[in-house]
Scaffold this active site. Structure first.
Site, PDB file in Angstrom:
ATOM      1  N   GLU A   6       0.846  -1.207   0.000  1.00 51.12           N
ATOM      2  CA  GLU A   6       0.000   0.000   0.000  1.00 51.12           C
ATOM      3  C   GLU A   6       0.879   1.254   0.000  1.00 51.12           C
ATOM      4  O   GLU A   6       1.918   1.287   0.651  1.00 51.12           O
ATOM      5  CB  GLU A   6      -0.875  -0.009   1.263  1.00 51.12           C
ATOM      6  CG  GLU A   6      -1.855   1.147   1.313  1.00 51.12           C
ATOM      7  CD  GLU A   6      -3.069   0.789   2.159  1.00 51.12           C
ATOM      8  OE1 GLU A   6      -3.654  -0.281   1.924  1.00 51.12           O
ATOM      9  OE2 GLU A   6      -3.404   1.588   3.040  1.00 51.12           O
ATOM     10  N   TYR A  34      -6.780   7.027  -0.211  1.00 52.42           N
ATOM     11  CA  TYR A  34      -7.542   8.193  -0.666  1.00 52.42           C
ATOM     12  C   TYR A  34      -7.615   9.196   0.474  1.00 52.42           C
ATOM     13  O   TYR A  34      -8.110   8.877   1.553  1.00 52.42           O
ATOM     14  CB  TYR A  34      -8.947   7.738  -1.026  1.00 52.42           C
ATOM     15  CG  TYR A  34      -9.804   8.756  -1.731  1.00 52.42           C
ATOM     16  CD1 TYR A  34      -9.699   8.929  -3.105  1.00 52.42           C
ATOM     17  CD2 TYR A  34     -10.743   9.498  -1.029  1.00 52.42           C
ATOM     18  CE1 TYR A  34     -10.507   9.843  -3.763  1.00 52.42           C
ATOM     19  CE2 TYR A  34     -11.561  10.411  -1.683  1.00 52.42           C
ATOM     20  CZ  TYR A  34     -11.436  10.582  -3.051  1.00 52.42           C
ATOM     21  OH  TYR A  34     -12.245  11.474  -3.690  1.00 52.42           O
ATOM     22  N   HIS A  84      -8.229   3.420  -3.609  1.00 48.31           N
ATOM     23  CA  HIS A  84      -9.183   3.576  -2.507  1.00 48.31           C
ATOM     24  C   HIS A  84     -10.107   4.760  -2.825  1.00 48.31           C
ATOM     25  O   HIS A  84      -9.699   5.710  -3.485  1.00 48.31           O
ATOM     26  CB  HIS A  84      -8.460   3.883  -1.195  1.00 48.31           C
ATOM     27  CG  HIS A  84      -7.574   2.766  -0.712  1.00 48.31           C
ATOM     28  ND1 HIS A  84      -7.223   2.629   0.612  1.00 48.31           N
ATOM     29  CD2 HIS A  84      -6.982   1.736  -1.358  1.00 48.31           C
ATOM     30  CE1 HIS A  84      -6.442   1.564   0.754  1.00 48.31           C
ATOM     31  NE2 HIS A  84      -6.280   1.016  -0.429  1.00 48.31           N
ATOM     32  N   LYS A 109       7.576   3.327   1.624  1.00 47.33           N
ATOM     33  CA  LYS A 109       8.942   2.993   2.039  1.00 47.33           C
ATOM     34  C   LYS A 109       9.418   1.773   1.236  1.00 47.33           C
ATOM     35  O   LYS A 109       9.259   0.628   1.685  1.00 47.33           O
ATOM     36  CB  LYS A 109       8.963   2.666   3.538  1.00 47.33           C
ATOM     37  CG  LYS A 109       8.605   3.834   4.429  1.00 47.33           C
ATOM     38  CD  LYS A 109       8.650   3.362   5.875  1.00 47.33           C
ATOM     39  CE  LYS A 109       7.953   4.327   6.792  1.00 47.33           C
ATOM     40  NZ  LYS A 109       7.380   3.643   7.954  1.00 47.33           N
TER      41      LYS A 109
HETATM   42  C1  LIG Z   1      -7.990  -1.815   4.430  1.00 38.91           C
HETATM   43  C2  LIG Z   1      -8.324  -0.412   4.845  1.00 38.91           C
HETATM   44  C3  LIG Z   1      -8.047   0.657   3.990  1.00 38.91           C
HETATM   45  C4  LIG Z   1      -8.367   1.968   4.347  1.00 38.91           C
HETATM   46  N1  LIG Z   1      -8.079   3.006   3.481  1.00 38.91           N
HETATM   47  C5  LIG Z   1      -8.446   4.270   3.779  1.00 38.91           C
HETATM   48  C6  LIG Z   1      -8.224   5.361   2.872  1.00 38.91           C
HETATM   49  O1  LIG Z   1      -7.663   5.175   1.787  1.00 38.91           O
HETATM   50  N2  LIG Z   1      -8.620   6.612   3.228  1.00 38.91           N
HETATM   51  C7  LIG Z   1      -9.242   6.851   4.426  1.00 38.91           C
HETATM   52  O2  LIG Z   1      -9.596   8.016   4.668  1.00 38.91           O
HETATM   53  N3  LIG Z   1      -9.469   5.853   5.318  1.00 38.91           N
HETATM   54  C8  LIG Z   1      -9.099   4.573   5.030  1.00 38.91           C
HETATM   55  N4  LIG Z   1      -9.339   3.536   5.915  1.00 38.91           N
HETATM   56  C9  LIG Z   1      -9.934   3.852   7.218  1.00 38.91           C
HETATM   57  C10 LIG Z   1     -11.476   3.782   7.152  1.00 38.91           C
HETATM   58  O3  LIG Z   1     -11.958   4.800   6.313  1.00 38.91           O
HETATM   59  C11 LIG Z   1     -11.978   3.961   8.585  1.00 38.91           C
HETATM   60  O4  LIG Z   1     -11.656   2.841   9.363  1.00 38.91           O
HETATM   61  C12 LIG Z   1     -13.456   4.320   8.705  1.00 38.91           C
HETATM   62  O5  LIG Z   1     -13.662   4.745  10.067  1.00 38.91           O
HETATM   63  C13 LIG Z   1     -14.428   3.185   8.436  1.00 38.91           C
HETATM   64  O6  LIG Z   1     -14.504   2.909   7.103  1.00 38.91           O
HETATM   65  P1  LIG Z   1     -15.325   1.622   6.568  1.00 38.91           P
HETATM   66  O7  LIG Z   1     -15.304   1.690   5.109  1.00 38.91           O
HETATM   67  O8  LIG Z   1     -14.853   0.391   7.226  1.00 38.91           O
HETATM   68  O9  LIG Z   1     -16.776   2.008   7.128  1.00 38.91           O
HETATM   69  P2  LIG Z   1     -18.137   1.190   7.346  1.00 38.91           P
HETATM   70  O10 LIG Z   1     -18.105  -0.156   6.718  1.00 38.91           O
HETATM   71  O11 LIG Z   1     -19.226   2.118   6.952  1.00 38.91           O
HETATM   72  O12 LIG Z   1     -18.155   0.996   8.945  1.00 38.91           O
HETATM   73  C14 LIG Z   1     -17.974   2.139   9.792  1.00 38.91           C
HETATM   74  C15 LIG Z   1     -18.703   1.908  11.101  1.00 38.91           C
HETATM   75  O13 LIG Z   1     -20.107   1.943  10.879  1.00 38.91           O
HETATM   76  C16 LIG Z   1     -20.730   0.718  11.280  1.00 38.91           C
HETATM   77  N5  LIG Z   1     -21.673   0.384  10.203  1.00 38.91           N
HETATM   78  C17 LIG Z   1     -21.391  -0.039   8.952  1.00 38.91           C
HETATM   79  N6  LIG Z   1     -22.507  -0.210   8.235  1.00 38.91           N
HETATM   80  C18 LIG Z   1     -23.541   0.113   9.059  1.00 38.91           C
HETATM   81  C19 LIG Z   1     -24.931   0.146   8.890  1.00 38.91           C
HETATM   82  N7  LIG Z   1     -25.507  -0.194   7.701  1.00 38.91           N
HETATM   83  N8  LIG Z   1     -25.710   0.552   9.956  1.00 38.91           N
HETATM   84  C20 LIG Z   1     -25.132   0.915  11.154  1.00 38.91           C
HETATM   85  N9  LIG Z   1     -23.807   0.885  11.344  1.00 38.91           N
HETATM   86  C21 LIG Z   1     -23.016   0.504  10.314  1.00 38.91           C
HETATM   87  C22 LIG Z   1     -19.596  -0.312  11.357  1.00 38.91           C
HETATM   88  O14 LIG Z   1     -19.877  -1.324  12.307  1.00 38.91           O
HETATM   89  C23 LIG Z   1     -18.424   0.569  11.770  1.00 38.91           C
HETATM   90  O15 LIG Z   1     -18.404   0.779  13.162  1.00 38.91           O
HETATM   91  C24 LIG Z   1      -8.992   2.224   5.607  1.00 38.91           C
HETATM   92  C25 LIG Z   1      -9.247   1.148   6.476  1.00 38.91           C
HETATM   93  C26 LIG Z   1      -8.901  -0.146   6.110  1.00 38.91           C
HETATM   94  C27 LIG Z   1      -9.161  -1.287   7.068  1.00 38.91           C
END
Ligand SMILES: Cc1cc2nc3c(=O)[nH]c(=O)nc-3n(C[C@H](O)[C@H](O)[C@H](O)COP(=O)(O)OP(=O)(O)OC[C@H]3O[C@@H](n4cnc5c(N)ncnc54)[C@H](O)[C@@H]3O)c2cc1C
Length: 288
Positions: free
Chosen positions: A17, A49, A77, A270
């Site tokens: 990444e 992103y 992303h 890195k």
């Molecule tokens: C592999 C990976 C790559 C990442 N890359 C980036 C990046 O490029 N840029 C960046 O800004 N961040 C990135 N993140 C961080 C990520 O954006 C954060 O962790 C964010 O807080 C949650 O994103 P998510 O897509 O998992 O959200 P979601 O899947 O929407 O989940 C977020 C929260 O909402 C809850 N939730 C989900 N769906 C529902 C629903 N339908 N009803 C009620 N509650 C719900 C979940 O339990 C969780 O607590 C990355 C994280 C990971 C693991």
């Protein structure tokens, strides 16, 4: 080519990444680092992103340039919480024009000022919108220890199932330092009917400061064995870097020994860290 083909490959593969720069003048140096990583022949490189602002533009530019210059598969992303449907559509059109077919669909972190656009609340809405848009392979994020905002793991995995049902082709985990947590998560995911590939995400910790920052953001558990390493080597930058890379390499070897075929490495910008990991796995990962 869609990522699911390489994720499902029988032989062990590694991806890395990177993150885009905040300023355009740094685009060249980030691209240089990304090209060094591409020369290690990972199965793909993912590009994070930056929510909102000019940062989002750089993800697209970097993704395209890297793909064009090196031919490496790329995973862009895309976050939605600070976006409108119009902005997301624009990004999807851009990726389509650039020939980019793989997107990791994320909600994104809620900004510190709490301001979010109202179009999206969770990543599942973005996943289904990208699927409706057309021919993209879509990944989602998952959290073996539960997402930091979700009080109960059971709720979190239920939400994850909703996201997968919305159209995720695969999932990538947040980092973890104890592989047993990941193995347990695989069982729990299977239990609720999640049947897409789950790619473990491993972060090589190269400074004590990085560990503090990562744990504060994610709530990831730090096992005693790893804590002892950071306590002992944390003040010696070269020793800490070496120990962190070896620890991550051992995690990867254990995952492969337990049947996991694809591993994503958060080595970020890195190349030397990515190269040392590949060197440690030189007889395990076949890049030919
Ligand atoms: C592999 C990976 C790559 C990442 N890359 C980036 C990046 O490029 N840029 C960046 O800004 N961040 C990135 N993140 C961080 C990520 O954006 C954060 O962790 C964010 O807080 C949650 O994103 P998510 O897509 O998992 O959200 P979601 O899947 O929407 O989940 C977020 C929260 O909402 C809850 N939730 C989900 N769906 C529902 C629903 N339908 N009803 C009620 N509650 C719900 C979940 O339990 C969780 O607590 C990355 C994280 C990971 C693991």
């Amino acid at each position: 080519m869609k990522l699911t083909d390489s994720i499902k490959s029988d032989k062990p593969t590694i991806s890395f990444e990177i993150f885009p720069p905040k300023q355009s003048e740094n685009l060249g140096s980030v691209l240089d680092a990304a090209e060094e990583i591409a020369a290690l022949k990972p199965s793909y490189i993912s590009i994070t992103y930056g929510a909102g602002g000019a940062g989002s533009r750089f993800t697209a530019d970097l993704t395209r340039q890297l793909h064009e210059d090196t031919g490496v598969q790329v995973l862009a992303h895309l976050t939605c919480v600070t976006s409108t449907r119009g902005k997301v559509k624009e990004m999807l059109e851009t990726y389509k024009d650039y020939g980019i077919r793989n997107i990791l669909a994320l909600r994104g972190d809620i900004p510190e000022d709490g301001h979010v656009e109202n179009d999206y609340r969770h990543a599942d809405e973005l996943v289904s919108e990208i699927k409706d848009f057309g021919d993209f392979c879509v990944g989602g994020a998952c959290y073996p220890e539960g997402h930091i905002e979700c009080a109960h793991k059971a709720d979190d995995i239920y939400h994850l199932k909703t996201k997968v049902d919305a159209g995720c082709d695969f999932l990538t985990t947040q980092m973890f330092f104890d592989n047993n947590i990941f193995y347990n998560f695989l069982y729990r995911a299977k239990d609720v009917g999640i049947d897409v590939p789950i790619v473990p995400g491993i972060m090589p910790i190269t400074t004590a400061k990085q560990l503090g920052r990562s744990v504060a953001m994610s709530g990831t558990n730090v096992p005693e064995r790893f804590r002892a390493i950071v306590d002992h080597f944390g003040e010696d930058p070269e020793a800490m870097k070496q120990a962190g890379i070896v620890y991550a390499s051992e995690q990867i070897i254990d995952l492969i020994a337990n049947g996991i075929r694809h591993i994503h490495v958060y080595s970020m910008n890195k190349p030397e860290v990515a190269a040392e990991i590949m060197q440690n796995l030189s007889h395990i990962i076949d890049t030919e």
